[in-house]
Motif scaffolding. Structure first.
Motif, PDB file in Angstrom:
ATOM      1  N   SER A  87       0.836  -1.072   0.153  1.00 52.38           N
ATOM      2  CA  SER A  87       0.000   0.088   0.022  1.00 52.38           C
ATOM      3  C   SER A  87       0.869   1.137  -0.038  1.00 52.38           C
ATOM      4  O   SER A  87       0.630   2.309  -0.762  1.00 52.38           O
ATOM      5  CB  SER A  87      -0.955   0.040   1.357  1.00 52.38           C
ATOM      6  OG  SER A  87      -1.816  -1.077   1.173  1.00 52.38           O
ATOM      7  N   ILE A  91       1.276   4.056  -3.156  1.00 51.92           N
ATOM      8  CA  ILE A  91       0.982   5.513  -3.279  1.00 51.92           C
ATOM      9  C   ILE A  91       2.206   6.439  -3.596  1.00 51.92           C
ATOM     10  O   ILE A  91       2.108   7.375  -4.183  1.00 51.92           O
ATOM     11  CB  ILE A  91       0.404   5.914  -1.860  1.00 51.92           C
ATOM     12  CG1 ILE A  91      -0.992   5.254  -1.594  1.00 51.92           C
ATOM     13  CG2 ILE A  91       0.295   7.481  -1.687  1.00 51.92           C
ATOM     14  CD1 ILE A  91      -2.169   5.470  -2.391  1.00 51.92           C
ATOM     15  N   SER A 156       3.480  11.342   5.151  1.00 51.76           N
ATOM     16  CA  SER A 156       3.270   9.953   5.525  1.00 51.76           C
ATOM     17  C   SER A 156       3.856   9.492   6.775  1.00 51.76           C
ATOM     18  O   SER A 156       5.099   9.594   7.163  1.00 51.76           O
ATOM     19  CB  SER A 156       4.098   9.081   4.259  1.00 51.76           C
ATOM     20  OG  SER A 156       3.679   7.842   4.239  1.00 51.76           O
ATOM     21  N   LEU A 185      -0.895  10.351   4.354  1.00 54.57           N
ATOM     22  CA  LEU A 185      -0.974   8.846   4.330  1.00 54.57           C
ATOM     23  C   LEU A 185      -0.514   8.267   5.637  1.00 54.57           C
ATOM     24  O   LEU A 185       0.432   8.624   6.251  1.00 54.57           O
ATOM     25  CB  LEU A 185      -0.247   8.371   3.031  1.00 54.57           C
ATOM     26  CG  LEU A 185       0.233   6.929   3.041  1.00 54.57           C
ATOM     27  CD1 LEU A 185      -0.967   5.909   2.951  1.00 54.57           C
ATOM     28  CD2 LEU A 185       1.367   6.435   2.129  1.00 54.57           C
ATOM     29  N   PHE A 206      -5.288   8.699   3.056  1.00 50.73           N
ATOM     30  CA  PHE A 206      -4.880   7.463   3.002  1.00 50.73           C
ATOM     31  C   PHE A 206      -4.732   6.607   4.219  1.00 50.73           C
ATOM     32  O   PHE A 206      -4.045   7.398   5.050  1.00 50.73           O
ATOM     33  CB  PHE A 206      -3.773   7.223   1.829  1.00 50.73           C
ATOM     34  CG  PHE A 206      -3.693   7.893   0.515  1.00 50.73           C
ATOM     35  CD1 PHE A 206      -4.756   7.309  -0.674  1.00 50.73           C
ATOM     36  CD2 PHE A 206      -3.416   9.285   0.410  1.00 50.73           C
ATOM     37  CE1 PHE A 206      -4.606   8.073  -1.703  1.00 50.73           C
ATOM     38  CE2 PHE A 206      -3.487   9.869  -0.520  1.00 50.73           C
ATOM     39  CZ  PHE A 206      -3.959   9.504  -1.646  1.00 50.73           C
ATOM     40  N   TYR A 207      -5.194   5.198   4.253  1.00 53.94           N
ATOM     41  CA  TYR A 207      -4.913   4.620   5.486  1.00 53.94           C
ATOM     42  C   TYR A 207      -4.590   3.298   5.177  1.00 53.94           C
ATOM     43  O   TYR A 207      -5.426   2.450   4.528  1.00 53.94           O
ATOM     44  CB  TYR A 207      -6.093   4.624   6.329  1.00 53.94           C
ATOM     45  CG  TYR A 207      -5.863   4.364   7.717  1.00 53.94           C
ATOM     46  CD1 TYR A 207      -5.348   5.181   8.779  1.00 53.94           C
ATOM     47  CD2 TYR A 207      -6.276   3.240   8.381  1.00 53.94           C
ATOM     48  CE1 TYR A 207      -5.033   4.935  10.014  1.00 53.94           C
ATOM     49  CE2 TYR A 207      -6.201   3.030   9.608  1.00 53.94           C
ATOM     50  CZ  TYR A 207      -5.668   3.838  10.548  1.00 53.94           C
ATOM     51  OH  TYR A 207      -5.363   3.616  11.877  1.00 53.94           O
ATOM     52  N   LEU A 223      -6.195  -0.727   1.750  1.00 49.33           N
ATOM     53  CA  LEU A 223      -5.918   0.826   1.603  1.00 49.33           C
ATOM     54  C   LEU A 223      -7.266   1.695   1.446  1.00 49.33           C
ATOM     55  O   LEU A 223      -7.883   1.374   0.625  1.00 49.33           O
ATOM     56  CB  LEU A 223      -5.032   0.977   0.302  1.00 49.33           C
ATOM     57  CG  LEU A 223      -4.729   2.408   0.151  1.00 49.33           C
ATOM     58  CD1 LEU A 223      -3.800   2.949   1.355  1.00 49.33           C
ATOM     59  CD2 LEU A 223      -3.923   2.830  -1.127  1.00 49.33           C
ATOM     60  N   ILE A 225      -9.068   4.943   0.832  1.00 49.09           N
ATOM     61  CA  ILE A 225      -8.567   6.225   0.067  1.00 49.09           C
ATOM     62  C   ILE A 225      -9.765   7.043  -0.013  1.00 49.09           C
ATOM     63  O   ILE A 225     -11.159   6.625   0.030  1.00 49.09           O
ATOM     64  CB  ILE A 225      -8.497   5.876  -1.542  1.00 49.09           C
ATOM     65  CG1 ILE A 225      -7.421   4.695  -1.529  1.00 49.09           C
ATOM     66  CG2 ILE A 225      -8.104   7.187  -2.297  1.00 49.09           C
ATOM     67  CD1 ILE A 225      -7.392   4.278  -3.022  1.00 49.09           C
TER      68      ILE A 225
END
Length: 394
Positions: A87, A91, A156, A185, A206-207, A223, A225
């Motif tokens: 994931s 990204i 991130s 993210l 994003f997770y 993921l 979104i």
């Protein structure tokens, strides 16, 4: 209390305290994976026979369950991947690639460092790192300074440090990130199994989640979104199950989530993941957090009594893992001796070498607990640790 639900503990005498590496699986997860392979093993989103329809239905049921588990608005916002590592790379290689500046924390796993290096980014050359305070807490003052100097960046950040169990305040991080027109993210590998997550409340873009660290099968992740980014995110891979129409002139992709899931997925793993989430829903994450907080507190109080121990953070704003060293002793040696006593912990740098270098150490001994662990497990570990220390001092 809960060990009876996990086949591993019926078949092993090991005191398992390495849950940050992977968790054990409840019987219903194991049974479901076997059920798929023995009773309806078929590919998804392709054929229309009975087994294929059942496989597709159960595969998609996991997407719906995970949506509710993290309070995502729609199921199409859940993309299945191999895990958090894929994931993050997905990204990094697509949406985040064109950003001038990437901002990460000091406590990142290598999976959230090396993808940026692969783009040619290095410290202060396309990559910025938020300081960690002496107690390893996130330095929000430095973070905002970085954002002020680098607006329109991509952030991130890990939700929970795999090496030390430190919890980052993601909601506050998201607020500051968006204040400076940046995107966020989150690496959720170590958070999903420990406490309730609401992606809408956190307001993350994003997770990235892991199944095997959430009592599900290995080789599966997901993921989340944010909806307004679904059409902005470029396709990472193409192939079977992603296509609406193809000619030799052009390819027209399906809508999300399917355009992001090329090829045959880990169907058994995804279906098994649902059973893990169902199990957690039955227990409730509130109960999980309560049990683990009690265990972590007990572990911390017992560790503090050990002679010559070096602890790197307290139990405030932390969960799951506790890392330490013993003065003048090698962490790997202690880990090996504990293994001989059938006690499973992890010793080393935990795929977090930069923070270890900042602390001027090669690594730590990491004890990582789950709700099925007990105070007896901790007592056995402490006894074993003291024995290992005496053996190494001789």
């Amino acid at each position: 209390m809960y060990k009876k639900d996990f086949p591993f503990f019926k078949n092993s005498s090991v005191v398992y305290l390495d849950n940050a590496a992977t968790t054990q699986k409840p019987k219903e997860v194991v049974d479901k994976v076997v059920d798929y392979y023995t009773n309806f093993c078929s590919n998804t989103h392709r054929s229309n026979h009975g087994g294929a329809n059942k496989a597709t239905k159960e595969f998609e049921a996991t997407r719906d369950t995970l949506k509710d588990f993290i309070n995502a608005p729609q199921s199409k916002q859940i993309i299945f991947t191999k895990g958090v590592t894929e994931s993050l790379n997905m990204i990094a290689s697509t949406f985040a690639k064109e950003f001038k500046t990437i901002i990460i924390s000091s406590l990142e796993h290598h999976s959230n460092i090396t993808p940026w290096h692969m783009q040619g980014r290095t410290l202060h050359k396309g990559l910025e790192v938020v300081n960690a305070k002496d107690n390893l807490e996130f330095d929000f003052e430095h973070f905002e300074e970085l954002l002020k100097n680098n607006p329109n960046s991509f952030v991130s950040i890990t939700h929970v440090s795999n090496a030390f169990g430190v919890i980052h305040d993601i909601k506050k991080i998201a607020q500051l990130t968006h204040k400076y027109n940046s995107y966020l993210l989150v690496d959720a590998a170590q958070s999903l199994a420990h406490f309730e997550v609401d992606v809408q409340d956190l307001d993350v873009d994003f997770y990235a989640m892991s199944s095997h660290k959430t009592f599900g099968p290995t080789g599966v992740g997901a993921l989340y979104i944010k909806e307004n980014l679904l059409e902005k995110l470029p396709v990472y891979q193409t192939g079977g199950a992603t296509i609406n129409d193809v000619s030799f002139e052009r390819s027209i992709m399906l809508d999300a989530p399917y355009k992001y899931e090329a090829g045959t997925q880990n169907i058994a793993g995804v279906i098994g993941f649902k059973k893990a989430l169902d199990y957690l829903n039955k227990i409730t994450l509130k109960e999980v957090y309560k049990l683990e907080h009690e265990l972590c507190t007990y572990l911390y109080t017992q560790l503090k009594k050990v002679e010559n121990i070096i602890l790197y953070n307290d139990t405030k704003n932390s969960t799951g893992s506790r890392s330490f060293n013993i003065k003048n002793l090698n962490s790997e040696d202690i880990g090996i001796l504990l293994d001989k006593m059938h006690i499973a912990v992890r010793a080393g740098h935990h795929c977090a070498q930069p923070i270890m270098k900042k602390l001027n150490i090669d690594g730590t001994i990491r004890v990582s607990i789950a709700f099925y662990n007990t105070k007896e497990d901790i007592d056995i570990f402490i006894k074993g640790l003291k024995k290992a220390i005496l053996m190494l001092k001789d």
